[in-house]
Structures are given as C-alpha cells and as structure tokens.
Scaffold this active site. Sequence first.
Site, PDB file in Angstrom:
ATOM      1  N   LYS A   1       0.856  -1.195   0.000  1.00 60.15           N
ATOM      2  CA  LYS A   1       0.000   0.000   0.000  1.00 60.15           C
ATOM      3  C   LYS A   1       0.886   1.237   0.000  1.00 60.15           C
ATOM      4  CE  LYS A   1      -2.136   1.674   3.771  1.00 60.15           C
ATOM      5  NZ  LYS A   1      -1.883   3.119   3.752  1.00 60.15           N
TER       6      LYS A   1
ATOM      7  N   LYS B   1      -7.684   7.916  -0.137  1.00 61.75           N
ATOM      8  CA  LYS B   1      -8.827   8.402   0.658  1.00 61.75           C
ATOM      9  C   LYS B   1      -9.627   9.424  -0.162  1.00 61.75           C
ATOM     10  CE  LYS B   1      -6.773   7.293   5.107  1.00 61.75           C
ATOM     11  NZ  LYS B   1      -5.398   6.903   4.785  1.00 61.75           N
TER      12      LYS B   1
ATOM     13  N   ARG C   1       4.981   1.202  10.034  1.00 57.03           N
ATOM     14  CA  ARG C   1       6.178   1.490  10.829  1.00 57.03           C
ATOM     15  C   ARG C   1       6.725   0.281  11.580  1.00 57.03           C
ATOM     16  NH1 ARG C   1       3.384   6.517  13.605  1.00 57.03           N
ATOM     17  NH2 ARG C   1       1.602   5.222  13.008  1.00 57.03           N
TER      18      ARG C   1
HETATM   19  O1  C5P Z   1       2.779   2.864  10.383  1.00 60.37           O
HETATM   20  P1  C5P Z   1       1.393   2.303  10.553  1.00 60.37           P
HETATM   21  O2  C5P Z   1       1.383   0.807  10.600  1.00 60.37           O
HETATM   22  O3  C5P Z   1       0.637   2.952  11.669  1.00 60.37           O
HETATM   23  O4  C5P Z   1       0.671   2.717   9.160  1.00 60.37           O
HETATM   24  C1  C5P Z   1      -0.697   2.532   8.923  1.00 60.37           C
HETATM   25  C2  C5P Z   1      -1.028   2.907   7.505  1.00 60.37           C
HETATM   26  O5  C5P Z   1      -2.407   2.681   7.264  1.00 60.37           O
HETATM   27  C3  C5P Z   1      -0.780   4.365   7.130  1.00 60.37           C
HETATM   28  O6  C5P Z   1      -0.431   4.398   5.754  1.00 60.37           O
HETATM   29  C4  C5P Z   1      -2.115   5.029   7.342  1.00 60.37           C
HETATM   30  O7  C5P Z   1      -2.304   6.153   6.523  1.00 60.37           O
HETATM   31  C5  C5P Z   1      -3.057   3.919   6.929  1.00 60.37           C
HETATM   32  N1  C5P Z   1      -4.400   3.964   7.505  1.00 60.37           N
HETATM   33  C6  C5P Z   1      -4.615   3.950   8.879  1.00 60.37           C
HETATM   34  N2  C5P Z   1      -5.902   3.973   9.351  1.00 60.37           N
HETATM   35  C7  C5P Z   1      -6.944   4.018   8.507  1.00 60.37           C
HETATM   36  C8  C5P Z   1      -6.726   4.011   7.123  1.00 60.37           C
HETATM   37  C9  C5P Z   1      -5.432   3.973   6.657  1.00 60.37           C
HETATM   38  O8  C5P Z   1      -3.656   3.886   9.668  1.00 60.37           O
HETATM   39  N3  C5P Z   1      -8.156   3.960   8.960  1.00 60.37           N
END
Ligand code: C5P
Length: 252
Positions: A50, A84, A229
């Site tokens: 993604k 989004k 992350r």
């Molecule tokens: O680093 P981390 O695992 O927190 O990343 C989560 C990813 O998923 C990011 O790209 C964030 O924008 C995306 N995301 C999210 N929550 C949502 C939709 C998308 O954390 N509801």
Amino acid sequence: MFKQLMEEASAKAKSSIMLALDLEEAKPAGLLSRSLKILEATHPYLCALKLNRQTVLPLGLFQGAKKIVDKAHGYGLPVIMDAKINDIGNTNRIIAENYFKAGFDAVIASPFVGWEEGLQPVFETAQKLGRGVILLVYMSHKSASEGYGQLVQNPKTRELEPQYTIFAQKALTWGADGAVVGATYPEKIREIHGILGEKVPIYSPGIGAQGGDVAAAVEVGARYLIVGRAIFQAKASAEAAKCFRDEAQKRR
Ligand code: C5P
C-alpha cells in the site's frame, strides 16, 4: 476481480500482511531507493503493498511511485493507493483514472461524499478497468469516533445509528472490494464483520505502531492486516514482516 487478485496473492504468499510503505526521507532519491530496498527485503512475507500520498507526493505519480508499483508487480504483489478519495464526482474520477493509469490495482475512498456525484464515478471507472475500490468504514486513530462513530439518522429506518454501520451497509450495496476498519478497535471489526460477512473483506491498519494487535484483529474478522512502521522501522524489516505473517497465519 480485485477481490480475487488479493485472494490469489494471499494464498500464493501464505500471507495476509499488506505493507504500508510510508517512509520519511529528506530527499526523493533517498526515499525511492530506501522504499525499493525495504520492498525487496520484505516481499516474500507480504500479500500486497500500500502506498500513501505522503510517498506519492515527493516521488511523483508517474516517476518514482510508478517504479515502486512496477517492482511490487514484479514480485506478484497487488498495489493499493491509499488516496482516501473524498471530492466531487468529476474530480474523483480523474484522480482514480490517474492512479489506475500508474498501475495501482485499487484505490481507497471515503464514503462521506456519498454515491451520486461522489463515489459513483470512481466505482464505474474501477469496474471498467477491472480494478478495485476499498471504502473507509472506521479509521484507526484516536478521534475516529468524531466522524465515523457519530450517531446519525438512518434515512431508510429513521432510527439513530452509528455512521460506521451505515458505511458498512454502503460497502455492500455499492459493491466495494474491501472495507478499512482500524485494528485499534477490535469491537468495531467484530460489529462490521457481522454486517459484511465474507462478501466484503476487512483491511485492518493500525497494527503495532498505533497499538493494534494481529491476533485480536484476525479473531474478530479482519482478513488483511496493514502494517507500516512496525515493519520498516524495525532493525530487521524482513524478520519483522515474517513475524507478523506467521502470527496472522496462526490465527486464521
Ligand atoms: O505505520 P502504521 O502501521 O501505523 O501505518 C498505517 C497505515 O495505514 C498508514 O499508511 C495510514 O495512513 C493507513 N491507515 C490507517 N488507518 C486508517 C486508514 C489507513 O492507519 N483507517
């Protein structure tokens, strides 16, 4: 079609882990080379990739971002654009067309804009090109309840209902290829899975860095786990990806 592509990629890799490749680098050249390096190291443990606007903006859609998309496709991974999408229909359509032209297999869109002159053109474009649309149903961050959790009147039943259950019903009626529900709210995954069943798979972000847990999300109905992350900031990214993969496989 996209749902099937994901099922096949997941079965082949024996993985439900989608990597959110959201690196932060001062210069685009460094961002591209590090992104490609992490993808190269972790791809055997992933079912999909993604990208987010935070990566596409500095790299450029048809320049750097497309290189990442092409490399992921070379590994057999579908690539989702976390756009989004949230504007008027005409703008939404052109945004989606551009992402699809760059090779993305699906886009994430926000149901707040509604169907007519909202997301309808995005679904139509995706269908025409054999791509997917995944809807946000409940986000993973702290203030998700301010939008997705507010009580609203269901126009059909006239009853008060949380916004996210109405969005889950829209995911069914609009024929969405997936629904995003934060792993930080397993009780919401359970409730939304109760509405969607197996018709619309749940994609769950928020694992690790935001406090969500693989086992808790999978056990209540998450089909795919989105991890960023906790994989790319780990000392050994491949090892971290493998751990998440193994944990998810054990719980399925
Ligand atoms: O680093 P981390 O695992 O927190 O990343 C989560 C990813 O998923 C990011 O790209 C964030 O924008 C995306 N995301 C999210 N929550 C949502 C939709 C998308 O954390 N509801």
